[in-house]
Each structure stands twice: as C-alpha cells, then as structure tokens.
Motif scaffolding. Structure first.
Motif, PDB file in Angstrom:
ATOM      1  N   GLU A  18       0.885  -1.210   0.102  1.00 57.49           N
ATOM      2  CA  GLU A  18      -0.381   0.082  -0.170  1.00 57.49           C
ATOM      3  C   GLU A  18       0.996   0.868   0.080  1.00 57.49           C
ATOM      4  OE1 GLU A  18      -3.968  -0.175   2.171  1.00 57.49           O
ATOM      5  OE2 GLU A  18      -2.708  -1.879   3.568  1.00 57.49           O
ATOM      6  N   LYS A  19       1.883   1.306  -1.419  1.00 54.55           N
ATOM      7  CA  LYS A  19       2.060   2.802  -1.626  1.00 54.55           C
ATOM      8  C   LYS A  19       1.574   3.981  -0.679  1.00 54.55           C
ATOM      9  CE  LYS A  19       6.074   0.373  -3.415  1.00 54.55           C
ATOM     10  NZ  LYS A  19       6.876   0.076  -4.370  1.00 54.55           N
ATOM     11  N   GLY A  20       0.563   3.687  -1.154  1.00 53.30           N
ATOM     12  CA  GLY A  20      -0.128   4.866  -1.623  1.00 53.30           C
ATOM     13  C   GLY A  20      -0.215   5.782   0.061  1.00 53.30           C
ATOM     14  N   VAL A  21      -0.306   4.490   0.712  1.00 55.70           N
ATOM     15  CA  VAL A  21      -0.733   5.029   1.987  1.00 55.70           C
ATOM     16  C   VAL A  21       0.459   4.950   3.404  1.00 55.70           C
ATOM     17  CG1 VAL A  21      -2.327   3.717   4.530  1.00 55.70           C
ATOM     18  CG2 VAL A  21      -3.210   3.643   1.609  1.00 55.70           C
ATOM     19  N   TYR A  22       1.532   4.189   2.829  1.00 55.95           N
ATOM     20  CA  TYR A  22       2.427   4.256   3.547  1.00 55.95           C
ATOM     21  C   TYR A  22       4.085   4.747   2.939  1.00 55.95           C
ATOM     22  CZ  TYR A  22      -0.784   1.800   6.914  1.00 55.95           C
ATOM     23  OH  TYR A  22      -1.817   0.529   6.883  1.00 55.95           O
ATOM     24  N   GLY A  23       3.596   5.046   2.013  1.00 53.42           N
ATOM     25  CA  GLY A  23       5.130   5.183   0.991  1.00 53.42           C
ATOM     26  C   GLY A  23       5.786   4.030   0.759  1.00 53.42           C
ATOM     27  N   SER A  24       7.022   4.622  -0.253  1.00 54.81           N
ATOM     28  CA  SER A  24       7.968   3.768  -0.689  1.00 54.81           C
ATOM     29  C   SER A  24       9.174   3.294   0.509  1.00 54.81           C
ATOM     30  CB  SER A  24       8.126   3.875  -2.226  1.00 54.81           C
ATOM     31  OG  SER A  24       8.424   5.392  -2.562  1.00 54.81           O
ATOM     32  N   GLU A  25       9.816   4.294   1.222  1.00 54.05           N
ATOM     33  CA  GLU A  25      10.904   3.161   1.303  1.00 54.05           C
ATOM     34  C   GLU A  25      10.276   2.563   2.382  1.00 54.05           C
ATOM     35  OE1 GLU A  25      13.219   6.933   3.677  1.00 54.05           O
ATOM     36  OE2 GLU A  25      11.825   8.179   2.870  1.00 54.05           O
ATOM     37  N   THR A  26      11.898   2.042   2.393  1.00 60.84           N
ATOM     38  CA  THR A  26      11.679   0.206   3.509  1.00 60.84           C
ATOM     39  C   THR A  26      11.350   0.550   4.767  1.00 60.84           C
ATOM     40  OG1 THR A  26      14.096  -0.320   3.158  1.00 60.84           O
ATOM     41  CG2 THR A  26      11.980  -1.107   1.750  1.00 60.84           C
ATOM     42  N   LEU A  27      11.311  -0.228   5.782  1.00 64.05           N
ATOM     43  CA  LEU A  27      11.172  -0.205   7.312  1.00 64.05           C
ATOM     44  C   LEU A  27      12.851   0.199   7.463  1.00 64.05           C
ATOM     45  CD1 LEU A  27      10.242   0.599   9.790  1.00 64.05           C
ATOM     46  CD2 LEU A  27      10.314  -2.451  10.267  1.00 64.05           C
ATOM     47  N   GLU A  28      13.579  -0.603   6.686  1.00 65.63           N
ATOM     48  CA  GLU A  28      14.919  -0.295   6.751  1.00 65.63           C
ATOM     49  C   GLU A  28      15.830   0.653   6.715  1.00 65.63           C
ATOM     50  OE1 GLU A  28      13.405  -3.102   5.581  1.00 65.63           O
ATOM     51  OE2 GLU A  28      14.163  -4.310   6.996  1.00 65.63           O
ATOM     52  N   GLN A  29      15.236   1.535   5.786  1.00 68.30           N
ATOM     53  CA  GLN A  29      15.381   2.650   5.297  1.00 68.30           C
ATOM     54  C   GLN A  29      15.051   3.702   5.688  1.00 68.30           C
ATOM     55  OE1 GLN A  29      14.040   2.668   1.214  1.00 68.30           O
ATOM     56  NE2 GLN A  29      15.471   2.973   0.058  1.00 68.30           N
ATOM     57  N   ILE A  30      13.969   3.679   6.848  1.00 63.31           N
ATOM     58  CA  ILE A  30      13.393   4.652   7.463  1.00 63.31           C
ATOM     59  C   ILE A  30      14.322   4.524   8.830  1.00 63.31           C
ATOM     60  CG2 ILE A  30      11.148   4.885   9.289  1.00 63.31           C
ATOM     61  CD1 ILE A  30       9.756   4.026   6.861  1.00 63.31           C
ATOM     62  N   ASN A  31      13.959   3.693   9.266  1.00 64.02           N
ATOM     63  CA  ASN A  31      15.395   3.009  10.681  1.00 64.02           C
ATOM     64  C   ASN A  31      16.958   3.817  10.451  1.00 64.02           C
ATOM     65  OD1 ASN A  31      13.017   1.525  11.597  1.00 64.02           O
ATOM     66  ND2 ASN A  31      13.910  -0.391  11.520  1.00 64.02           N
ATOM     67  N   ALA A  32      17.137   3.358   9.360  1.00 60.24           N
ATOM     68  CA  ALA A  32      17.982   4.182   8.966  1.00 60.24           C
ATOM     69  C   ALA A  32      18.218   5.504   9.608  1.00 60.24           C
ATOM     70  CB  ALA A  32      18.644   3.696   8.186  1.00 60.24           C
ATOM     71  N   GLU A  33      17.616   6.469   9.296  1.00 60.87           N
ATOM     72  CA  GLU A  33      16.702   7.850   8.827  1.00 60.87           C
ATOM     73  C   GLU A  33      17.373   8.360  10.640  1.00 60.87           C
ATOM     74  OE1 GLU A  33      13.937  10.738   7.581  1.00 60.87           O
ATOM     75  OE2 GLU A  33      14.860   9.272   6.073  1.00 60.87           O
ATOM     76  N   LEU A  34      16.703   6.895  11.544  1.00 55.20           N
ATOM     77  CA  LEU A  34      15.369   7.407  13.008  1.00 55.20           C
ATOM     78  C   LEU A  34      17.377   6.863  13.991  1.00 55.20           C
ATOM     79  CD1 LEU A  34      12.135   5.746  13.076  1.00 55.20           C
ATOM     80  CD2 LEU A  34      13.282   7.620  12.983  1.00 55.20           C
ATOM     81  N   ARG A  35      18.209   6.174  12.630  1.00 59.67           N
ATOM     82  CA  ARG A  35      19.413   5.733  13.867  1.00 59.67           C
ATOM     83  C   ARG A  35      20.273   6.990  13.820  1.00 59.67           C
ATOM     84  NH1 ARG A  35      20.679   1.706  12.262  1.00 59.67           N
ATOM     85  NH2 ARG A  35      20.378   0.098  13.640  1.00 59.67           N
ATOM     86  N   ALA A  36      20.656   7.708  12.585  1.00 60.22           N
ATOM     87  CA  ALA A  36      21.244   9.210  12.224  1.00 60.22           C
ATOM     88  C   ALA A  36      20.633  10.301  13.339  1.00 60.22           C
ATOM     89  CB  ALA A  36      21.110   9.282  10.721  1.00 60.22           C
ATOM     90  N   PHE A  37      18.943  10.439  12.700  1.00 58.97           N
ATOM     91  CA  PHE A  37      19.150  10.380  13.803  1.00 58.97           C
ATOM     92  C   PHE A  37      18.678  11.174  14.971  1.00 58.97           C
ATOM     93  CE2 PHE A  37      14.943  13.458  16.370  1.00 58.97           C
ATOM     94  CZ  PHE A  37      15.157  14.958  15.267  1.00 58.97           C
ATOM     95  N   ALA A  38      18.250  10.371  15.456  1.00 57.35           N
ATOM     96  CA  ALA A  38      18.944  10.079  17.408  1.00 57.35           C
ATOM     97  C   ALA A  38      20.939  10.690  17.645  1.00 57.35           C
ATOM     98  CB  ALA A  38      18.896   8.293  17.518  1.00 57.35           C
ATOM     99  N   GLU A  39      21.371   9.702  17.478  1.00 56.10           N
ATOM    100  CA  GLU A  39      23.262  10.088  17.127  1.00 56.10           C
ATOM    101  C   GLU A  39      23.063  11.669  16.750  1.00 56.10           C
ATOM    102  OE1 GLU A  39      24.955   7.223  14.701  1.00 56.10           O
ATOM    103  OE2 GLU A  39      24.229   5.418  15.778  1.00 56.10           O
ATOM    104  N   ALA A  40      22.903  12.045  15.881  1.00 58.24           N
ATOM    105  CA  ALA A  40      23.089  13.485  16.054  1.00 58.24           C
ATOM    106  C   ALA A  40      22.820  14.056  16.928  1.00 58.24           C
ATOM    107  CB  ALA A  40      22.537  13.758  14.418  1.00 58.24           C
ATOM    108  N   HIS A  41      21.928  13.829  17.959  1.00 58.28           N
ATOM    109  CA  HIS A  41      21.157  14.458  19.256  1.00 58.28           C
ATOM    110  C   HIS A  41      21.805  13.611  20.460  1.00 58.28           C
ATOM    111  CE1 HIS A  41      17.951  15.962  16.237  1.00 58.28           C
ATOM    112  NE2 HIS A  41      17.733  16.789  17.244  1.00 58.28           N
ATOM    113  N   GLY A  42      22.846  12.814  20.102  1.00 54.04           N
ATOM    114  CA  GLY A  42      23.735  12.663  21.052  1.00 54.04           C
ATOM    115  C   GLY A  42      22.970  11.432  21.582  1.00 54.04           C
TER     116      GLY A  42
END
Ligand code: DQA
Length: 140
Positions: A18-42
């Motif tokens: 359901e890419k129209g609902v949840y987008g086309s990025e995988t959970l792994e890609q989203i998690n990588a972004e979240l990991r970087a966001f967390a690390e950028a905030h220590g």
C-alpha cells in the motif's frame, strides 16, 4: 538517552505494501534515518520488528530499566491488543504511539486505539516523519 523503536505486525512490508498509504521507503531505510537522527542528538536507538503480539509484549517488558523511551507502531494490533496495552501499563518506560497514516481518515475500525490511554502521547498522519516527530519528543 536510549530509545527503542518498536514496529508490529506487517510493518516489515513498509515500502512494498500500500505505497499510496505508507510510502515507498522500506522500514530499513526509515530506521537508518531514525538511527542517524538519534545519533545527531547524542542518543542511541535500537530497532525491533515482529509480527507476533507476544514478542512485542516481551520486548516492552524487557525495555524496563534498559530504555528511556519506546516509539511504538503496533500496526493493526493497535486496535485490539489488550495484551500490548497491559505490557505498556506494566512498565515505567514512556511509550509514544506512532502511525504513518492518518488513521482517523480511514476505515472506522482504525479510529480506535486501545493503546493510547496508556501511552505518553500519539503522533499520526505524517508518514515516516511520524517516527521522527515521536523521537523528537524524547530528544528535543
Ligand atoms: C498503521 C495504521 C494501522 O491501522 C495499520 O493496521 C497498520 C499501520 C500506520 O502506521 O498508519 O499496519 O499503524
């Protein structure tokens, strides 16, 4: 600050279903972004996904004394899992509920969450940014 990003049933298919609902990025890609966001905030973030209700309950139970916060997208369990609700209520770790879609603009059954009353807050409707905003609530 040690955070756990917890995803429930069917969220492993993010980016493919359901890419129209949840987008086309995988959970792994989203998690990588979240990991970087967390690390950028220590901060540090760990990630776990399961399609099994009991495994999510165990992850929440085991978070006690280990994590400062949980970011939880329980998927469809949100709407009926009293077991996950009780697990959240059983621990002192604050949980922020997340949904990528605006559940209030979809089917009637998605409008009710049995988890919200025991969560610190809820963020929904911003796609992958819902996770970022939830993380921000712990970091900023
Ligand atoms: C979801 C919304 C739920 O209703 C659905 O069952 C999901 C994903 C969301 O992120 O928008 O699997 O939690």
């Amino acid at each position: 600050m040690n955070l756990l990003v917890l995803n429930g049933v069917n969220l492993n298919l993010t980016g493919r279903r359901e890419k129209g609902v949840y987008g086309s990025e995988t959970l792994e890609q989203i998690n990588a972004e979240l990991r970087a966001f967390a690390e950028a905030h220590g901060a540090h973030a760990d990630f776990y996904q399961s399609n099994l209700e009991g495994e999510l309950c165990t992850a929440i139970q085991n978070a006690e004394g280990v994590y400062d916060g949980i970011i939880l997208n329980a998927g469809a369990f949100t709407h009926y899992s009293y077991a996950i609700r009780d697990a959240i209520a059983a621990v002192s770790v604050p949980v922020v509920e997340v949904h990528m879609s605006n559940v209030h603009a979809r089917e009637e059954f998605r409008r009710n969450s049995v988890l919200t009353p025991v969560c610190r807050g809820e963020i929904l409707g911003f796609g992958k940014k819902s996770y970022i905003l939830a993380m921000e609530s712990f970091l900023v």
